[in-house]
Design a protein around this motif. Structure first.
Motif, PDB file in Angstrom:
ATOM      1  N   ALA A  95      40.396  50.984  -3.975  1.00 31.54           N
ATOM      2  CA  ALA A  95      41.170  50.398  -2.891  1.00 31.54           C
ATOM      3  C   ALA A  95      40.678  50.787  -1.668  1.00 31.54           C
ATOM      4  O   ALA A  95      40.373  50.143  -0.837  1.00 31.54           O
ATOM      5  N   GLN A  96      40.601  52.364  -1.477  1.00 32.52           N
ATOM      6  CA  GLN A  96      40.050  52.890  -0.285  1.00 32.52           C
ATOM      7  C   GLN A  96      38.633  52.339   0.177  1.00 32.52           C
ATOM      8  O   GLN A  96      38.338  52.179   1.217  1.00 32.52           O
ATOM      9  N   ALA A  97      37.843  52.311  -0.826  1.00 30.04           N
ATOM     10  CA  ALA A  97      36.448  52.010  -0.820  1.00 30.04           C
ATOM     11  C   ALA A  97      36.350  50.474  -0.027  1.00 30.04           C
ATOM     12  O   ALA A  97      35.542  50.168   0.791  1.00 30.04           O
ATOM     13  N   VAL A  98      37.171  49.534  -0.724  1.00 24.15           N
ATOM     14  CA  VAL A  98      37.048  48.141  -0.200  1.00 24.15           C
ATOM     15  C   VAL A  98      37.668  48.176   1.419  1.00 24.15           C
ATOM     16  O   VAL A  98      37.078  47.486   1.840  1.00 24.15           O
ATOM     17  N   GLU A  99      38.809  49.001   1.561  1.00 17.70           N
ATOM     18  CA  GLU A  99      39.351  49.151   2.811  1.00 17.70           C
ATOM     19  C   GLU A  99      38.100  49.445   3.876  1.00 17.70           C
ATOM     20  O   GLU A  99      37.941  48.994   5.060  1.00 17.70           O
ATOM     21  N   ALA A 100      37.480  50.407   3.164  1.00 18.90           N
ATOM     22  CA  ALA A 100      36.388  51.183   4.330  1.00 18.90           C
ATOM     23  C   ALA A 100      35.310  50.277   4.342  1.00 18.90           C
ATOM     24  O   ALA A 100      34.762  50.000   5.804  1.00 18.90           O
ATOM     25  N   LYS A 101      34.796  49.555   3.758  1.00 12.24           N
ATOM     26  CA  LYS A 101      33.882  48.318   3.727  1.00 12.24           C
ATOM     27  C   LYS A 101      34.391  47.162   4.771  1.00 12.24           C
ATOM     28  O   LYS A 101      33.593  46.895   5.745  1.00 12.24           O
ATOM     29  N   ALA A 102      35.689  46.776   4.808  1.00 10.69           N
ATOM     30  CA  ALA A 102      36.289  45.844   5.440  1.00 10.69           C
ATOM     31  C   ALA A 102      36.353  46.607   6.831  1.00 10.69           C
ATOM     32  O   ALA A 102      35.884  45.574   7.917  1.00 10.69           O
ATOM     33  N   LEU A 103      36.786  47.817   7.174  1.00 13.87           N
ATOM     34  CA  LEU A 103      36.633  48.370   8.447  1.00 13.87           C
ATOM     35  C   LEU A 103      35.427  48.485   8.976  1.00 13.87           C
ATOM     36  O   LEU A 103      35.065  48.089  10.157  1.00 13.87           O
ATOM     37  N   ARG A 104      34.320  48.709   8.304  1.00 15.29           N
ATOM     38  CA  ARG A 104      33.029  48.629   8.763  1.00 15.29           C
ATOM     39  C   ARG A 104      32.537  47.376   8.980  1.00 15.29           C
ATOM     40  O   ARG A 104      31.639  47.096  10.143  1.00 15.29           O
ATOM     41  N   ALA A 105      32.808  46.140   8.350  1.00 18.66           N
ATOM     42  CA  ALA A 105      32.386  44.914   8.695  1.00 18.66           C
ATOM     43  C   ALA A 105      33.407  44.209   9.680  1.00 18.66           C
ATOM     44  O   ALA A 105      32.736  43.206  10.333  1.00 18.66           O
ATOM     45  N   ALA A 106      34.432  44.758  10.017  1.00 11.95           N
ATOM     46  CA  ALA A 106      35.108  44.235  11.028  1.00 11.95           C
ATOM     47  C   ALA A 106      34.499  44.375  12.519  1.00 11.95           C
ATOM     48  O   ALA A 106      33.573  45.366  12.871  1.00 11.95           O
ATOM     49  N   PRO A 107      34.518  43.602  13.245  1.00  7.39           N
ATOM     50  CA  PRO A 107      33.832  43.442  14.689  1.00  7.39           C
ATOM     51  C   PRO A 107      34.322  44.693  15.676  1.00  7.39           C
ATOM     52  O   PRO A 107      35.345  45.028  15.320  1.00  7.39           O
ATOM     53  N   ALA A 108      33.715  45.165  16.337  1.00  9.40           N
ATOM     54  CA  ALA A 108      33.936  46.147  17.436  1.00  9.40           C
ATOM     55  C   ALA A 108      34.994  45.858  18.073  1.00  9.40           C
ATOM     56  O   ALA A 108      35.138  44.522  18.695  1.00  9.40           O
ATOM     57  N   VAL A 109      35.742  46.884  18.568  1.00  9.08           N
ATOM     58  CA  VAL A 109      37.057  46.556  19.420  1.00  9.08           C
ATOM     59  C   VAL A 109      36.564  47.273  20.786  1.00  9.08           C
ATOM     60  O   VAL A 109      35.873  48.282  20.920  1.00  9.08           O
ATOM     61  N   PRO A 110      36.765  46.249  21.825  1.00 11.21           N
ATOM     62  CA  PRO A 110      36.402  46.599  23.104  1.00 11.21           C
ATOM     63  C   PRO A 110      37.273  47.920  23.493  1.00 11.21           C
ATOM     64  O   PRO A 110      38.389  48.241  23.102  1.00 11.21           O
ATOM     65  N   PRO A 111      36.644  48.939  24.539  1.00 11.12           N
ATOM     66  CA  PRO A 111      37.195  50.116  24.636  1.00 11.12           C
ATOM     67  C   PRO A 111      38.589  50.209  25.237  1.00 11.12           C
ATOM     68  O   PRO A 111      39.522  50.812  24.817  1.00 11.12           O
ATOM     69  N   ALA A 112      38.731  49.102  26.217  1.00 12.10           N
ATOM     70  CA  ALA A 112      40.126  48.894  26.715  1.00 12.10           C
ATOM     71  C   ALA A 112      40.967  48.587  25.894  1.00 12.10           C
ATOM     72  O   ALA A 112      42.454  49.169  25.536  1.00 12.10           O
ATOM     73  N   GLN A 113      40.610  47.679  24.765  1.00 12.91           N
ATOM     74  CA  GLN A 113      41.592  46.894  23.697  1.00 12.91           C
ATOM     75  C   GLN A 113      41.947  48.466  22.718  1.00 12.91           C
ATOM     76  O   GLN A 113      43.002  48.320  22.073  1.00 12.91           O
ATOM     77  N   ALA A 114      41.120  49.051  22.280  1.00  9.57           N
ATOM     78  CA  ALA A 114      41.113  50.263  21.526  1.00  9.57           C
ATOM     79  C   ALA A 114      42.169  51.354  22.118  1.00  9.57           C
ATOM     80  O   ALA A 114      42.946  51.738  21.612  1.00  9.57           O
ATOM     81  N   GLN A 115      42.024  51.544  23.495  1.00 14.11           N
ATOM     82  CA  GLN A 115      42.807  52.596  23.966  1.00 14.11           C
ATOM     83  C   GLN A 115      44.190  52.065  24.070  1.00 14.11           C
ATOM     84  O   GLN A 115      45.280  52.767  23.765  1.00 14.11           O
TER      85      GLN A 115
END
Length: 174
Positions: free
Chosen positions: A81-101
């Protein structure tokens, strides 16, 4: 061809033969009833030794293996399950720095007064004081998924009120 003899080995063999001869002589000197008693005691000792060395460990392994297999299966499922979650997070689009902050700031606010955030470029230092393990786990999951923040250093100590220390996070997909 001359054979080399080991005088120490010959002496040891001679001592063994002498001890064997003495033991046989003592056995012969025993009465029928005493020999029978010693024989039964020897068989019982051999059975006890066989049980404790050969059978008991094997039976204990057979008894505990289903629980161990179940525990290992659960760990495997969690890792998958953690491997699936890690793959999903890697495949997710990048978050702009302001939104990440903003997302990281919001997640730290959920911890309340027990946490302080210090942002410096693409790094964030979160100082914790008395955060429960459940709160810490939930916060790390939220920071990872919402802000794409990745912990790179942690200096935590566990006290009676929870965890205290600092966590350094890198924002974005670095």
């Amino acid at each position: 061809m001359a054979s080399s003899r080991n005088p120490a080995g010959d002496g040891l063999a001679a001592q063994f033969q002498q001890a064997k001869g003495q033991a046989l002589a003592q056995w012969q000197a025993l009465g029928e009833r005493e020999r029978l008693t010693l024989g039964v005691a020897g068989v019982l000792l051999a059975l006890l030794l066989g049980w404790s060395v050969l059978l008991a460990p094997a039976l204990r392994t057979l008894k505990t293996s289903p629980a161990e297999l179940e525990k290992l299966e659960l760990q495997l499922q969690q890792m998958q399950a953690q491997a699936v979650e890690a793959k999903a997070l890697r495949a997710a689009p990048a978050v702009p720095p302001a939104q990440a902050q903003a997302a990281l700031t919001a997640s730290v606010e959920h911890l309340g007064p027990a946490a302080r955030l210090n942002l410096t470029g693409d790094r964030a230092i979160v100082t914790l004081n008395g955060v429960s393990p459940e709160q810490l786990q939930a916060w790390l999951g939220e920071a990872r998924s919402a802000a794409r923040a990745r912990p790179v250093e942690a200096q935590l100590t566990r006290g009676p009120k929870g965890f205290a220390g600092s966590i350094v996070l890198v924002l974005g997909n670095n």
